[in-house]
Enzyme design. Sequence first.
Site, short mmCIF file in Angstrom:
data_model
loop_
_atom_site.label_atom_id
_atom_site.label_comp_id
_atom_site.label_asym_id
_atom_site.label_seq_id
_atom_site.Cartn_x
_atom_site.Cartn_y
_atom_site.Cartn_z
N ASP A 1 -0.11 -6.84 0.92
CA ASP A 1 -1.24 -5.93 1.20
C ASP A 1 -1.92 -6.53 2.45
O ASP A 1 -1.88 -7.61 2.85
CB ASP A 1 -2.01 -5.77 0.09
N1 URA Z 1 0.84 -6.91 -5.60
C1 URA Z 1 -0.15 -6.55 -4.77
O1 URA Z 1 -0.94 -5.80 -5.48
N2 URA Z 1 -0.62 -6.82 -3.55
C2 URA Z 1 0.42 -7.57 -2.91
O2 URA Z 1 0.08 -7.86 -1.64
C3 URA Z 1 1.43 -7.91 -3.67
C4 URA Z 1 1.45 -7.91 -5.01
#
Ligand code: URA
Length: 237
Positions: A106
């Site tokens: 993310d």
């Molecule tokens: N799970 C999430 O919520 N975000 C990420 O970046 C990776 C795994």
Amino acid sequence: MRSKQARLDRFISRQLNIPQREVKLLLARGQVRVDKSVANNGQMLVNEFSHIAVNEQVLQAIQPKYLMLNKPAGVVSATKDPQHKTVIDLLEPGDHSDLHIAGRLDFNSTGLLLLTNDGRWSRFIASPENNIYKRYRVTLEKPLDSRYVEAFSQGLFFDYEGITTRPAKLKILSDYEAEVSLREGRYHQIKRMFGRFQNKVLTLHRLAIGPLILDAELKPGQSRMLSEQEVADIVRA
Ligand code: URA
């Protein structure tokens, strides 16, 4: 890992638009080279990264590329974005148009990100059946307790997709810190899993993908090529 392979004689026939019997002659005369060695056997299997030449004419010469990047927060895991800096913008200058991301993070997540032009390799890593665990360090807004460990290992039902998450490992490191290991990568998966406990994820950092650990020498935003050994270790794990 299954590779997308083709027979050498068919590949040459297609590329040069010549009949098989002409290909046979080329092979018999030693005019075909695969990975710089003479190839006589038309049934030999080649893939998209085999170097293939007929006489001096190179028919295919694509180098596989594998990189690890220490992703900083505030960068998009995408190859293009109209608004924000992408992980590709962080790489050394060069042609990166063939690269894709093997497992996104993310916008505000940090840590180990893999980039490659090898679709088989990235699909292998992503596929839950191959048991390549992705390990994350997470900090939370509220204290953790043993209920989380149980729920994560049982799996949580996600309404939106109508699926139950595969068993995940949760190691509580302190009241507000944990390590989570997953072998799948659903949208915002970790945030949504902690969301079940109304507990907000404050930071999320990927430490490892299978046996491959984020290189401690890489500062946020830095990247390096993987060694042949590292590439192979992932698929052997
Ligand atoms: N799970 C999430 O919520 N975000 C990420 O970046 C990776 C795994």
